[in-house]
Structure formats: structure tokens, C-alpha cells
Design an enzyme around this catalytic site. Sequence first.
Site, PDB file in Angstrom:
ATOM      1  N   GLU A 238       4.622 -12.470   1.983  1.00 41.50           N
ATOM      2  CA  GLU A 238       5.131 -11.644   3.094  1.00 41.50           C
ATOM      3  C   GLU A 238       5.555 -12.533   4.261  1.00 41.50           C
ATOM      4  OE1 GLU A 238       5.614  -8.533   2.890  1.00 41.50           O
ATOM      5  OE2 GLU A 238       4.442  -7.967   1.109  1.00 41.50           O
TER       6      GLU A 238
ATOM      7  N   ARG B 115       0.040   6.491   4.212  1.00 44.69           N
ATOM      8  CA  ARG B 115       0.478   7.577   3.315  1.00 44.69           C
ATOM      9  C   ARG B 115      -0.715   8.258   2.655  1.00 44.69           C
ATOM     10  NH1 ARG B 115       2.055   6.035  -0.976  1.00 44.69           N
ATOM     11  NH2 ARG B 115       1.839   3.816  -0.624  1.00 44.69           N
TER      12      ARG B 115
ATOM     13  N   HIS C  36       1.482 -10.142  -1.682  1.00 40.69           N
ATOM     14  CA  HIS C  36       1.286  -8.922  -2.474  1.00 40.69           C
ATOM     15  C   HIS C  36       1.511  -9.237  -3.955  1.00 40.69           C
ATOM     16  CE1 HIS C  36       1.526  -5.713   0.823  1.00 40.69           C
ATOM     17  NE2 HIS C  36       0.517  -5.351   0.051  1.00 40.69           N
TER      18      HIS C  36
ATOM     19  N   CYS D   8      -2.999  -3.469   4.128  1.00 45.03           N
ATOM     20  CA  CYS D   8      -2.586  -4.870   3.952  1.00 45.03           C
ATOM     21  C   CYS D   8      -1.806  -5.373   5.158  1.00 45.03           C
ATOM     22  CB  CYS D   8      -1.741  -5.031   2.689  1.00 45.03           C
ATOM     23  SG  CYS D   8      -2.705  -4.828   1.177  1.00 45.03           S
TER      24      CYS D   8
END
Length: 198
Positions: A79, A89, A166, A142
Site C-alpha cells: 500500500e 462496510r 494486503h 487495515c
Amino acid sequence: MKRLLITGFAPFGGDKVNPSWQAVSALPETVGGWELVKRELPVTFRGAPQALFAAMDEAEPDAVLMVGLAGSRGAVTPERQGFNEIVARIPDNEGCQPRNEPVIPGGPEVLYSTLPVEDMTEAILAAGVPARLSESAGRFVCNTLLYAALYRLEQSDDPVPAAFIHVPATPELAAGKDLPTLTLDQIVAALTAAIEAI
Ligand code: PCA
């Protein structure tokens, strides 16, 4: 020998395993001149940064590499940055589901990873594992962990470099679901190559 604090996550969202911790715990004790200090972090907005910071205080690492699952991705994705935003979510493992909240009120919008994420991506590809540099760590736990770690390090007198990777689902995790997968061996090889590139 320099010390690398490397973390994976506990299972979440009803899953029984999390390949991020499975892969981290399968790594040897040393990789590419780094002594590894491994920790499993809880998938909670409150607990993940807390547990990371406690491990940083205890281990006094020379670098920090966080690893998490991105179940919809087919490649290993270092990332580039963390965002100061939470949009959950699904609830975390404590039932918390914050939406449209900052990670750190008043913090900058974006903080950049301070390990060589381009080189790490190239090294993973050179090891024969699908990889690409990601521009977004999502807006769940994360991303919160990455942003909170970069913020804390930026504020510290003697900051060490940090980044987040990830990883995709494994066949074990994806059983019965329509997800792209890499084997656990591929994910372990990717993390090994990434650490060697630091
Ligand atoms: N992946 C989630 C949280 C824990 C994990 O392994 C995420 O991408 O935010």
C-alpha cells in the site's frame, strides 16, 4: 541484527482463518538480515493500533511491516498510503461500525508509507508472485492501522519506517466463495521477497 516487527490479523467477518497471520506465522525467524518479531492483531478499530503500539514499545523494532487480507484482490498489494477516513462496510470483531469518521481528528488527509513499497512490489513480482502497488488500503481496520501507525511514527522523535501489504485469499479461505486466490506458499514467498527488498 536489525529487528522487523511484522504483524498479521485475526480472522474476521465470519471467516475461520486469516491468511495474513497464517503467512506471517509461517515465515522463518530471520529473513534477509532481519530478525522477525511476529504479532497477531485483533480486527478492531480500537484494539489493532493499541496492540501494534504495545508491540512497538516492547520490541523497539527498526522497521514495521503490517499485513492484512484483501479478499477481493488477486495479487499481493503493498500500500502506498493510508487515508484519514473510516467507512466500515461490516462491523469489526467488537461490533463497532464507524462510518465517515477520521482515524485521527485533525490529522492530514493522507500519510505515505515510509518503506520502499515500489521496490517491494518489484521484488514480489521477481519472485514469481502476482503483485501491484495499491493506492488504497480500503477504509476498514487495515487502513486505520496503517494511518495510525504512520501518524504515531511521524510524531515520534526517532521514527522507524513502516508499510502495509494486503494479501489475497487462499483456497482454504475461499472455499465455496467466488474469490481470486493465491496459495499460502505463494503469499509466504511474496512476504519473504518484500522483506528482502527493504
Ligand atoms: N483485512 C481487513 C481487516 C483485517 C484484515 O485482515 C482490512 O482490509 O481492513
